[in-house]
Design an enzyme around this catalytic site. Sequence first.
Site, PDB file in Angstrom:
ATOM      1  N   ARG A  94       1.014  -1.054   0.079  1.00  0.00           N
ATOM      2  CA  ARG A  94      -0.150   0.054   0.164  1.00  0.00           C
ATOM      3  C   ARG A  94       0.842   1.294   0.106  1.00  0.00           C
ATOM      4  O   ARG A  94       2.001   1.171   0.626  1.00  0.00           O
ATOM      5  CB  ARG A  94      -0.882  -0.022   1.320  1.00  0.00           C
ATOM      6  CG  ARG A  94      -2.031  -1.113   1.186  1.00  0.00           C
ATOM      7  CD  ARG A  94      -2.620  -1.085   2.541  1.00  0.00           C
ATOM      8  NE  ARG A  94      -3.460   0.184   2.813  1.00  0.00           N
ATOM      9  CZ  ARG A  94      -4.470   0.720   2.275  1.00  0.00           C
ATOM     10  NH1 ARG A  94      -5.260  -0.177   1.450  1.00  0.00           N
ATOM     11  NH2 ARG A  94      -5.022   1.758   2.656  1.00  0.00           N
ATOM     12  N   LEU A  96       1.849   4.843   1.258  1.00  0.00           N
ATOM     13  CA  LEU A  96       1.580   5.316   2.470  1.00  0.00           C
ATOM     14  C   LEU A  96       1.131   6.879   2.256  1.00  0.00           C
ATOM     15  O   LEU A  96       1.682   7.585   1.509  1.00  0.00           O
ATOM     16  CB  LEU A  96       2.904   5.326   3.317  1.00  0.00           C
ATOM     17  CG  LEU A  96       3.155   4.115   3.817  1.00  0.00           C
ATOM     18  CD1 LEU A  96       4.857   3.943   4.435  1.00  0.00           C
ATOM     19  CD2 LEU A  96       2.318   3.193   4.801  1.00  0.00           C
ATOM     20  N   ASN A 110      12.157   0.780   3.791  1.00  0.00           N
ATOM     21  CA  ASN A 110      11.396  -0.277   2.851  1.00  0.00           C
ATOM     22  C   ASN A 110      12.585  -1.077   2.056  1.00  0.00           C
ATOM     23  O   ASN A 110      13.752  -0.663   1.840  1.00  0.00           O
ATOM     24  CB  ASN A 110      10.874   0.520   1.689  1.00  0.00           C
ATOM     25  CG  ASN A 110      10.088  -0.404   0.601  1.00  0.00           C
ATOM     26  OD1 ASN A 110       9.388  -1.257   1.016  1.00  0.00           O
ATOM     27  ND2 ASN A 110       9.983   0.348  -0.433  1.00  0.00           N
ATOM     28  N   HIS A 112      12.982  -2.590  -1.727  1.00  0.00           N
ATOM     29  CA  HIS A 112      12.398  -2.826  -3.151  1.00  0.00           C
ATOM     30  C   HIS A 112      13.203  -3.769  -3.761  1.00  0.00           C
ATOM     31  O   HIS A 112      14.172  -3.697  -3.971  1.00  0.00           O
ATOM     32  CB  HIS A 112      12.529  -1.168  -3.578  1.00  0.00           C
ATOM     33  CG  HIS A 112      11.932  -0.763  -5.103  1.00  0.00           C
ATOM     34  ND1 HIS A 112      10.335  -1.250  -5.313  1.00  0.00           N
ATOM     35  CD2 HIS A 112      12.538  -1.021  -6.188  1.00  0.00           C
ATOM     36  CE1 HIS A 112      10.329  -1.055  -6.523  1.00  0.00           C
ATOM     37  NE2 HIS A 112      11.360  -1.005  -7.259  1.00  0.00           N
ATOM     38  N   ASP A 144      10.286   8.501   2.056  1.00  0.00           N
ATOM     39  CA  ASP A 144       9.895  10.013   2.134  1.00  0.00           C
ATOM     40  C   ASP A 144       8.460   9.953   1.416  1.00  0.00           C
ATOM     41  O   ASP A 144       8.148   9.023   0.792  1.00  0.00           O
ATOM     42  CB  ASP A 144      11.059  10.748   1.960  1.00  0.00           C
ATOM     43  CG  ASP A 144      11.304  10.872   0.392  1.00  0.00           C
ATOM     44  OD1 ASP A 144      10.758  10.153  -0.300  1.00  0.00           O
ATOM     45  OD2 ASP A 144      12.565  11.412   0.145  1.00  0.00           O
ATOM     46  N   ASP A 148       9.115   5.349  -3.695  1.00  0.00           N
ATOM     47  CA  ASP A 148      10.336   4.829  -3.576  1.00  0.00           C
ATOM     48  C   ASP A 148      11.662   5.752  -3.969  1.00  0.00           C
ATOM     49  O   ASP A 148      12.589   5.422  -4.351  1.00  0.00           O
ATOM     50  CB  ASP A 148      10.606   3.511  -4.923  1.00  0.00           C
ATOM     51  CG  ASP A 148       9.461   2.685  -4.677  1.00  0.00           C
ATOM     52  OD1 ASP A 148       9.252   2.158  -3.565  1.00  0.00           O
ATOM     53  OD2 ASP A 148       8.888   2.050  -5.428  1.00  0.00           O
TER      54      ASP A 148
HETATM   55  C1  GAR Z   1       9.983  -8.374  -1.741  1.00  0.00           C
HETATM   56  O1  GAR Z   1      10.457  -9.017  -2.901  1.00  0.00           O
HETATM   57  C2  GAR Z   1      10.023  -6.973  -1.879  1.00  0.00           C
HETATM   58  O2  GAR Z   1      11.015  -6.471  -2.283  1.00  0.00           O
HETATM   59  C3  GAR Z   1       8.827  -6.657  -2.536  1.00  0.00           C
HETATM   60  O3  GAR Z   1       7.754  -7.523  -2.345  1.00  0.00           O
HETATM   61  C4  GAR Z   1       8.369  -8.794  -1.779  1.00  0.00           C
HETATM   62  C5  GAR Z   1       7.883  -9.250  -0.799  1.00  0.00           C
HETATM   63  O4  GAR Z   1       8.378 -10.574  -0.636  1.00  0.00           O
HETATM   64  N1  GAR Z   1       8.470  -5.284  -2.281  1.00  0.00           N
HETATM   65  C6  GAR Z   1       7.861  -4.412  -3.148  1.00  0.00           C
HETATM   66  O5  GAR Z   1       7.887  -4.835  -4.349  1.00  0.00           O
HETATM   67  C7  GAR Z   1       7.481  -3.038  -2.711  1.00  0.00           C
HETATM   68  N2  GAR Z   1       7.216  -2.094  -3.893  1.00  0.00           N
HETATM   69  P1  GAR Z   1       8.095 -11.421   0.775  1.00  0.00           P
HETATM   70  O6  GAR Z   1       6.546 -11.201   1.320  1.00  0.00           O
HETATM   71  O7  GAR Z   1       8.311 -12.638   0.732  1.00  0.00           O
HETATM   72  O8  GAR Z   1       8.985 -10.754   1.958  1.00  0.00           O
END
Ligand code: GAR
Length: 204
Positions: A94, A96, A110, A112, A144, A148
């Site tokens: 989500r 923020l 975070n 990414h 922030d 991203d």
């Molecule tokens: C991870 O690869 C993370 O980098 C990505 O979701 C996945 C969660 O994996 N996050 C994003 O894409 C944020 N924009 P997990 O549930 O197995 O930890």
Amino acid sequence: MNAKSIVVMASGRGSNLRVLLDAIKRGECPVDVHLVISDRADAGALAIARQAGVAEVLHINPKDYADREEYDVACGDAIEAAGCQWVVLAGYMRILSPRFVQRFAGSIINIHPALLPAFTGADGVGDALKYGVKFSGCTVHLVDDVLDGGPILAQAVVPVEDNDDYESLHQRIQAEEHLLYPATLKRIVEDGFYIKGRRVIWRV
Ligand code: GAR
């Protein structure tokens, strides 16, 4: 407030949460996951947190709130009540609200699945693959008000192979995420950092 107490917010499988909890148990990451919040009742992260005995595990349902801001106020109140110092996003899908980002300014982290500033947004893995880059990776960054876009704490690089599909590339990236996130959290609480312009400068 305990400087090493964190909340993990997650929407998905929860593999990053799982490896973090394992690292803590092995004494390799000196933080306490006091609270886990998910926006999805079926998130694997909730089951992982309950099984690991995390003190507070909450499904906060967006449908119970009028809008994003109200939802984020409820999450923020739970985080404050739990006394968590750091807000750690681990697959939290989500966006923020600016008010939430303001409330926990400088304390939201975070991960990414791409080398920022490339391939921001919801599909960092797929966008990198489609673009045709030969290297991708993962980025741990401060959050922030730009999606991203906050200062970068740490990155790891992986090659993109000719026969990669989404799954194989994501798997290679996740293997790096699983090392990088606990290591970066350890560094944050043990060493600390300051910000110079956009740069994160580690104190040790
Ligand atoms: C991870 O690869 C993370 O980098 C990505 O979701 C996945 C969660 O994996 N996050 C994003 O894409 C944020 N924009 P997990 O549930 O197995 O930890």
